[in-house]
Enzyme design. Structure first.
Site, PDB file in Angstrom:
ATOM      1  N   GLY A   1      42.614 -29.555  37.166  1.00  0.00           N
ATOM      2  CA  GLY A   1      42.449 -29.080  35.742  1.00  0.00           C
ATOM      3  C   GLY A   1      41.381 -29.659  35.172  1.00  0.00           C
ATOM      4  O   GLY A   1      40.680 -30.596  35.282  1.00  0.00           O
ATOM      5  N   CYS A   2      41.013 -28.995  33.968  1.00  0.00           N
ATOM      6  CA  CYS A   2      39.906 -29.250  32.955  1.00  0.00           C
ATOM      7  C   CYS A   2      40.095 -30.411  32.246  1.00  0.00           C
ATOM      8  O   CYS A   2      39.411 -31.492  32.469  1.00  0.00           O
ATOM      9  CB  CYS A   2      39.499 -28.141  32.292  1.00  0.00           C
ATOM     10  SG  CYS A   2      40.702 -27.831  31.293  1.00  0.00           S
TER      11      CYS A   2
END
Length: 314
Positions: free
Chosen positions: A113-114
Site C-alpha cells: 500500500g502507499c
C-alpha cells in the site's frame, strides 16, 4: 520474444499510470480487452491464461476473482490491490525491504500500500536493527493526494473545491494496518491517522517518536546511519539529511515520481524525533512499484520506464 502482459483493470487510475510507464517498451506485448470485454469473465480468463504476467489493478474482491480465473495457467501475477498483501503464498513487493532475489523468483507478488510503503521504509529498518522496539505503540500521521481514493474520491474532490482536509479511517480498522504490523515486525498495529488534502498526488507519512520514553531506543546518529544504509540499497529510495530546515513542503506539481525520500528530524537534545517519508501515492505507492516489481520479475533493469524525479526536492 516479447513478454505477454495483461493489465486487468487497465482503465483505472493505477492501470492507466502503468500503461504510461510501459509506453514505447518493446519488451512487452500487451494483451488488451475492449470496453465490452473488460468485465466479461470468459474474456478475462482467456487473457489471464494467455499472459506470461498479469498486473491486477482491481478492487480487492475482483482481484481475488482474477486469481481464481488464472488458476491452472502458470501466469505470474502482480496484485496492486490489498487483497493478498499478508496472504499465504504471496511475496510482498517491496524490493528494498524483502529482497530483489525473492521477488524475482516469485509467482505471486502483492504490491505494498502507499501509506505502508512510507511507514515501512522508516520503521522496519530501525526495528530490524534493534534501534526501535517491536512492542512500542507507534503512531502514524499521514496526508495523501486524493487520487489514492480512486475515481469516486477524485470526482468528489474535483467537484467540491471547498474540501480542504479529509480525515478518515476513524473506526481504527484501516486495511493497511495488517501489512504495517507484519512487515515492520511489530507486536501491535500502529495508531494510524490518514487524511486527504486537495492535491491530486503525493503523500507525507509522519511517525513521531518520543525517544526519551521508548525503552531501548537507539541514538539519533545510529538511526540516521541505519536509514541511510537502507536507502543505499537501491536507486529509488533516498535518505535526506535534515540540515536546518524548518519545513517539509508538499507541492501539487502534477508530475509522477517513482522515488521515495526518507527524513529524520530531531530536537536539540535528541529526546524527540519525527520520521517522515515523502512519496507519490501513484508512483512508489502504486503504479511505479508495480513496474519496479515487473522489471525485477522479468530480469530487466529495475528503473526501466520509471519516473525518477528527485523526491527530496521541495
Amino acid at each position: 520474444m516479447a513478454i505477454r502482459l495483461f493489465i486487468d483493470g487497465a482503465a483505472g487510475t493505477t492501470g492507466l499510470e502503468i500503461r504510461e510507464r510501459l509506453a514505447g517498451r518493446d519488451e512487452f506485448a500487451l494483451i488488451l480487452l475492449d470496453d465490452s470485454q473488460r468485465k466479461d469473465e470468459t474474456a478475462r480468463r482467456d487473457a489471464l491464461h494467455a499472459a506470461d504476467i498479469a498486473i491486477l489493478c482491481l478492487p480487492d474482491e475482483a482481484a481475488k476473482e482474477a486469481v481464481r480465473l488464472a488458476q491452472g495457467s502458470g501466469t505470474r501475477i502482480i496484485d496492486a490491490s490489498s487483497a493478498h498483501r499478508v496472504a499465504e503464498g504471496w511475496t510482498y513487493g517491496f524490493p528494498e525491504l524483502i529482497g530483489r532475489e525473492t521477488i524475482a523468483a516469485a509467482q505471486f507478488v502483492s504490491n505494498p500500500g502507499c501509506y505502508p510503503t512510507g511507514f515501512l521504509g522508516l520503521v522496519a529498518p530501525l526495528v530490524r536493527a534493534g534501534l526501535l522496539p517491536a512492542d512500542w505503540p507507534y503512531t502514524v500521521n499521514a496526508v495523501s493526494g486524493y487520487s489514492g481514493g480512486g475515481n469516486t474520491l477524485i470526482e468528489r474532490f474535483e467537484s467540491d473545491p471547498d474540501i480542504a482536509f479529509r480525515a478518515y479511517g476513524l473506526s481504527m480498522g484501516h486495511k493497511h494496518l495488517p501489512e504495517m504490523r507484519k512487515f515492520a515486525g511489530l507486536a501491535h498495529p500502529p495508531v494510524f491517522s490518514p487524511a486527504v488534502v486537495p492535491a491530486f498526488r503525493g503523500m507525507l507519512v509522519d511517525v513521531p517518536l518520543p525517544l526519551a520514553a521508548i525503552p531501548g531506543a537507539g541514538r539519533v546518529g545510529k538511526m540516521r546511519e541505519c536509514l541511510a544504509e537502507f536507502a543505499a540499497n537501491g536507486p529509488l529510495v533516498t535518505f535526506a539529511e535534515a540540515g536546518s530546515t524548518e519545513e517539509l513542503l508538499h507541492r501539487d506539481e502534477g508530475s509522477a515520481d517513482d522515488t521515495m525520500s526518507l527524513h529524520l528530524y530531531a530536537n536539540a537534545d535528541e529526546t524527540q524525533v519525527r520520521l517522515i517519508a515523502r512519496l507519490d501515492n501513484l508512483g512508489k505507492g502504486a503504479s511505479g512499484a508495480a513496474i519496479q516489481n515487473l522489471n525485477i520479475m522479468c530480469g530487466l533493469p529495475e528503473t526501466t520506464g520509471l519516473r525518477l524525479r528527485a523526491s527530496g526536492s521541495a
